[in-house]
Design a protein around this motif. Sequence first.
Motif, short mmCIF file in Angstrom:
data_model
loop_
_atom_site.label_atom_id
_atom_site.label_comp_id
_atom_site.label_asym_id
_atom_site.label_seq_id
_atom_site.Cartn_x
_atom_site.Cartn_y
_atom_site.Cartn_z
N UNK A 7 23.38 18.71 19.90
CA UNK A 7 22.12 19.73 20.20
C UNK A 7 21.59 19.25 21.73
N UNK A 8 21.26 20.08 22.46
CA UNK A 8 20.51 19.90 23.90
C UNK A 8 19.14 19.82 23.78
N UNK A 9 18.50 20.01 22.63
CA UNK A 9 17.16 20.12 22.55
C UNK A 9 16.57 18.77 21.52
N UNK A 10 15.36 18.56 21.69
CA UNK A 10 14.90 17.82 20.73
C UNK A 10 14.90 16.40 20.83
N UNK A 11 14.57 15.44 20.04
CA UNK A 11 14.42 14.24 19.99
C UNK A 11 14.44 13.22 18.77
N UNK A 12 15.07 12.12 18.94
CA UNK A 12 15.17 11.33 17.83
C UNK A 12 14.57 10.08 18.06
N UNK A 13 13.58 9.32 17.06
CA UNK A 13 12.69 8.40 17.27
C UNK A 13 12.56 7.58 15.79
N UNK A 14 12.69 6.23 16.18
CA UNK A 14 12.27 5.43 14.94
C UNK A 14 11.31 4.48 15.07
N UNK A 15 10.53 4.39 14.14
CA UNK A 15 9.27 3.63 13.95
C UNK A 15 9.52 2.58 13.17
N UNK A 16 9.90 1.31 13.88
CA UNK A 16 10.50 0.43 13.10
C UNK A 16 9.39 -1.03 13.12
N UNK A 17 9.44 -1.70 12.20
CA UNK A 17 8.78 -2.85 12.05
C UNK A 17 9.56 -4.18 11.73
N UNK A 18 10.09 -5.08 12.36
CA UNK A 18 10.77 -6.45 11.92
C UNK A 18 9.63 -7.29 11.22
N UNK A 19 10.03 -7.54 9.88
CA UNK A 19 9.13 -8.24 9.01
C UNK A 19 9.10 -9.45 9.36
N UNK A 20 10.32 -9.97 9.90
CA UNK A 20 10.34 -11.56 9.81
C UNK A 20 9.67 -11.97 11.21
N UNK A 21 10.00 -11.07 12.37
CA UNK A 21 9.06 -11.56 13.82
C UNK A 21 7.61 -10.83 14.01
N UNK A 22 7.60 -9.83 13.24
CA UNK A 22 6.37 -8.92 13.49
C UNK A 22 6.38 -7.97 14.47
N UNK A 23 7.62 -7.83 15.19
CA UNK A 23 7.70 -6.90 16.27
C UNK A 23 7.68 -5.36 15.70
N UNK A 24 7.12 -4.62 16.49
CA UNK A 24 7.09 -3.24 15.99
C UNK A 24 7.33 -2.32 17.36
N UNK A 25 8.12 -1.35 16.99
CA UNK A 25 8.50 -0.35 18.03
C UNK A 25 8.68 1.14 17.61
N UNK A 26 7.79 1.92 18.12
CA UNK A 26 7.99 3.45 17.76
C UNK A 26 8.62 4.14 18.77
N UNK A 27 9.82 4.30 19.16
CA UNK A 27 10.77 4.58 20.16
C UNK A 27 11.64 5.75 20.03
N UNK A 28 11.62 6.49 21.01
CA UNK A 28 12.32 7.65 20.98
C UNK A 28 13.95 7.05 21.65
N UNK A 29 14.73 7.13 20.90
CA UNK A 29 16.26 6.50 21.62
C UNK A 29 17.20 7.57 21.71
N UNK A 30 16.82 9.04 21.61
CA UNK A 30 18.00 10.13 21.97
C UNK A 30 17.01 11.32 22.18
N UNK A 31 17.20 11.94 23.16
CA UNK A 31 16.45 12.98 23.68
C UNK A 31 17.45 14.17 24.49
N UNK A 32 17.21 15.44 24.28
CA UNK A 32 17.77 16.29 24.91
C UNK A 32 19.34 16.04 25.02
N UNK A 33 20.21 15.53 24.01
CA UNK A 33 21.66 15.46 23.97
C UNK A 33 21.77 14.07 24.60
N UNK A 34 21.00 13.14 25.00
CA UNK A 34 21.33 11.99 25.52
C UNK A 34 20.95 10.61 24.68
N UNK A 35 21.52 9.63 24.71
CA UNK A 35 21.01 8.38 24.24
C UNK A 35 20.19 7.76 25.43
N UNK A 36 18.93 7.15 25.11
CA UNK A 36 18.16 6.65 26.23
C UNK A 36 18.39 5.24 26.20
#
Length: 190
Positions: free
Chosen positions: A39-68
């Motif tokens: 679909x050409x609209x909307x977005x996909x995001x993941x809110x991830x927490x790596x329990x081993x490193x403590x790294x966090x990312x709340x990131x949009x990786x797909x938007x308007x039909x494209x992987x970013x």
Amino acid sequence: MGISRRQFLQWSTAASIVPASSNLWAGTSRVIQPDVALPATGGRALNLHNVHTGDRANVTYWENGEYLVDGLAEIYLLMRDHRQNLIAPIDVRLLDRLHETAQKLDHTKEIYMLSGYRSPKTNELLMASGRGVAKHSLHMKGQAIDIRLPGVNLRQVNKAARASGEGGVGYYRRSGFIHLDIGRNRHWSR
């Protein structure tokens, strides 16, 4: 050092592995065209927490039909093999499957990631330690993830993950996590 879309695609399809300390994606904001029509609209995001490193990312990786590229790069870094400090491409079908599972559960909080990419060396070490790791684990291809969704019953996560009828779902009740992969359709409990 920036990277062009062509270089990124060559790198990701060759499944190159780079040290996490490299500045591979600095300054990029290009997109990757998906292989299938989305679909050409909307977005996909993941809110991830790596329990081993403590790294966090709340990131949009797909938007308007494209992987970013920027979003994918952030996810690749977070899902790196923390034991060897190596980054590898993560299959976007796995990210979409994880996103779909979280959506089914209406889960917008952090997803705890216990294992993402694993280098062959790490996989071998885990096998030798008797942890029940598969010799040809899809983690080594960036096609599997082990997760926990805080506040969501593990049975519910298992049910939502299996609802798509695609890929593998491992329900590790005693260890408290769900394994998702994009291999053949199968499921198991331990």
